[in-house]
Write an enzyme that holds these catalytic residues in place. Structure first.
Site, mmCIF file in Angstrom:
data_model
loop_
_atom_site.group_PDB
_atom_site.id
_atom_site.type_symbol
_atom_site.label_atom_id
_atom_site.label_comp_id
_atom_site.label_asym_id
_atom_site.label_seq_id
_atom_site.Cartn_x
_atom_site.Cartn_y
_atom_site.Cartn_z
ATOM 1 N N SER A 417 0.823 -1.218 0.000
ATOM 2 C CA SER A 417 0.000 0.000 0.000
ATOM 3 C C SER A 417 0.855 1.266 0.000
ATOM 4 C CB SER A 417 -0.960 -0.049 1.197
ATOM 5 O OG SER A 417 -1.923 0.968 1.120
ATOM 6 N N LYS A 442 -0.328 -4.232 -3.531
ATOM 7 C CA LYS A 442 -1.637 -3.640 -3.232
ATOM 8 C C LYS A 442 -1.703 -2.289 -3.947
ATOM 9 C CE LYS A 442 -4.745 -2.355 0.546
ATOM 10 N NZ LYS A 442 -4.918 -0.941 0.181
#
Length: 515
Positions: A417, A442
């Site tokens: 992320s 991600k």
């Protein structure tokens, strides 16, 4: 003649003479809603002359006058070239019938407009409080979700079907209906959060987590068989620390769920929960496995650990390495990283190591701010939706504080992320070399929405691309060089490793701090 009428809107075309310039006509098309039945139209023949239409000359019918209950139409049957157009002449009766038709047209349009407006409305039956909460969740996803095909399903039809068929008599049943709806999107990052979990998630991004105070990561070869997740650190004074859990211990299970197949992202969510609630952990310390029941509480999290490490050398002239371990992106992350950089630069560091291993992400804006510290200019990340690039985050160097020293970024499969955004930005802008293994991948961005009862939705609203337009979703950031499995995992071990020229941290030394 027969006119076949239907209940749909039917086109009636005619050409209206232009009184100002007889050589030009105006083509008009009316859409008239006709009744669902067959009606016989009247048929009259008239003689045609240049000056008028005579009813007496039936032997030479030049014009056919056709009427139904809505319109009267005059058709020219003579042999003059009319380019296939039907000419309309108005009469008293025609104007009257036309007026009636126009009134009907306006009525039809009004009814049609009302139908269009109410298509997006809930069913007409009475809605309960539970139905309204379900609709609130449905609307949130409808407006925010990145995939406007909603995984290839009719999102409106799903709403109607669920309201008719899903039981929503209690709050628990409503939550289950919302979870089933979210599951149809087949997106692991779009999820429903019950009030306790939503509160815990929100507090986690604000610098405190309601959990047990553990930082976790994936096992390496030096940790033995990969039979769970490894404890990186335990927050001083937190529940895990008080229970004697130490760095290097292996978490084998969380609430009777084995961690062998869990991602650290999923495990972190399971460790968090409402303050005062209990969580059971299976912890392996060496050969011994213990079952511990810990009570979750608010634990302050300092996302940064840093250390000034000296390479062996001649006293004050020894090369100095500034090591920064960033464990999460909460709202304190950028200020903590800034403070660490400024402190290390004040001690005349020669190079930096930014360790993002097992950092599962957090606040997107914090990741952007931290990237600005290292870059003098350039794109940080592109935000994209289903139509392409929606937004660009870049920097002009106004927030830069460390752009000249060599920088190495450490990543692994637990890097996800916001930490992938940071690593990708530093790599693509040629600011740092990246070491380790491909990151988690991600590449989607979630926004968190609170619902009226205190529950919430984490919804995928966009995806991102690195400055080189690399879509890393499910692929990850590819490092420039591998990192030995035995490479130190924290600041103390790293500084100790530098004292031994034969240790793992000296492998690739010629590359580690090069630009």
């Amino acid at each position: 003649m027969e006119v076949l009428a239907s209940s749909s809107l039917s086109p009636i075309s005619f050409t209206k003479p232009n009184k100002i310039n007889p050589n030009f006509s105006i083509q008009v098309k009316l859409w008239v809603k006709q009744p669902p039945k067959i009606s016989k139209a009247s048929k009259f023949s008239y003689a045609r002359s240049r000056s008028n239409i005579s009813r007496s000359n039936a032997a030479n019918p030049g014009v056919v006058f056709v009427c139904n209950r809505f319109l009267c139409v005059i058709e020219r049957n003579d042999q003059r070239k009319l380019s296939g157009k039907v000419m309309m002449k108005s009469s008293v009766n025609f104007r009257q019938n036309l007026s009636v038709a126009l009134v009907r047209i306006v009525s039809v349009l009004l009814v049609s407009s009302i139908s269009v407006v109410t298509t997006d409305s809930p069913p007409s039956w009475g809605l309960t409080e539970e139905n309204l909460l379900f609709l609130e969740a449905w609307r949130t996803i409808d407006r925010a979700y990145i995939d406007k095909t909603f995984n290839g399903q009719s999102w409106f039809r799903y709403r109607e079907t669920a309201l008719r068929n899903e039981p929503m008599n209690t709050r628990e049943e409503t939550y289950m209906a919302i979870k089933k709806m979210v599951a149809t999107l087949d997106d692991p990052f779009t999820r429903f959060l019950e009030p306790g979990k939503f509160k815990s998630l929100r507090s986690g991004t604000q610098g405190a987590v309601t959990g047990v105070g553990l930082s976790i990561g994936y096992p390496t070869a030096s940790d033995g068989p990969p039979a769970g997740l490894v404890v990186i650190s335990a927050a001083p004074g937190g529940p895990a620390n008080r229970a004697g859990i130490l760095p290097g211990d292996v978490i084998q299970g969380i609430d009777n769920t084995t961690t062998e197949t869990l991602t650290i992202y999923d495990a972190a969510q399971m460790l968090q929960g409402p303050e005062g609630s209990a969580v059971e952990l299976a912890i392996r310390s060496g050969p011994e496995t213990r079952l511990l029941t810990l009570t979750r509480e608010r634990v302050s999290v300092n996302p940064v650990k840093s250390r000034l490490c000296e390479l062996p050398g001649s006293g004050s002239n020894s090369p100095k390495i500034g090591y920064i371990k960033l464990t999460t992106f909460n709202q304190n992350a950028s200020s903590a990283v800034r403070e660490a950089i400024e402190t290390l630069r004040g001690n005349n560091v020669n190079a930096f190591v930014l360790d993002l291993r097992d950092n599962s992400g957090g606040s997107f804006p914090e990741g952007i701010e931290i990237a600005k510290f290292w870059l003098d200019k350039g794109v940080i990340v592109y935000i994209c939706d289903s139509r392409g690039v929606r937004d660009i985050y870049d920097t002009d160097g106004s927030n830069a504080i460390a752009t000249s020293e060599p920088l190495a970024v450490l990543v692994n499969k637990g890097t996800a992320s916001a930490s992938e955004i940071l690593a990708g930005a530093l790599k693509d802008n040629k600011r740092a070399l990246v070491y380790g293994e491909p990151t988690y991948g991600k590449g989607k961005i979630q926004s968190v929405f609170e619902l009226s009862d205190g529950s919430g939705l984490a919804v995928t609203v966009a995806r991102y691309e690195t400055p080189a337009h690399t879509d890393i979703d499910k692929v990850g950031v590819t490092p420039d060089h591998p990192l030995p499995k035995s490479f130190p995992k924290d600041e103390e071990a790293f500084c100790g490793c530098l004292k031994d020229p034969t240790a793992a941290c000296y492998l690739n030394q010629g590359l580690l701090f090069s630009r």
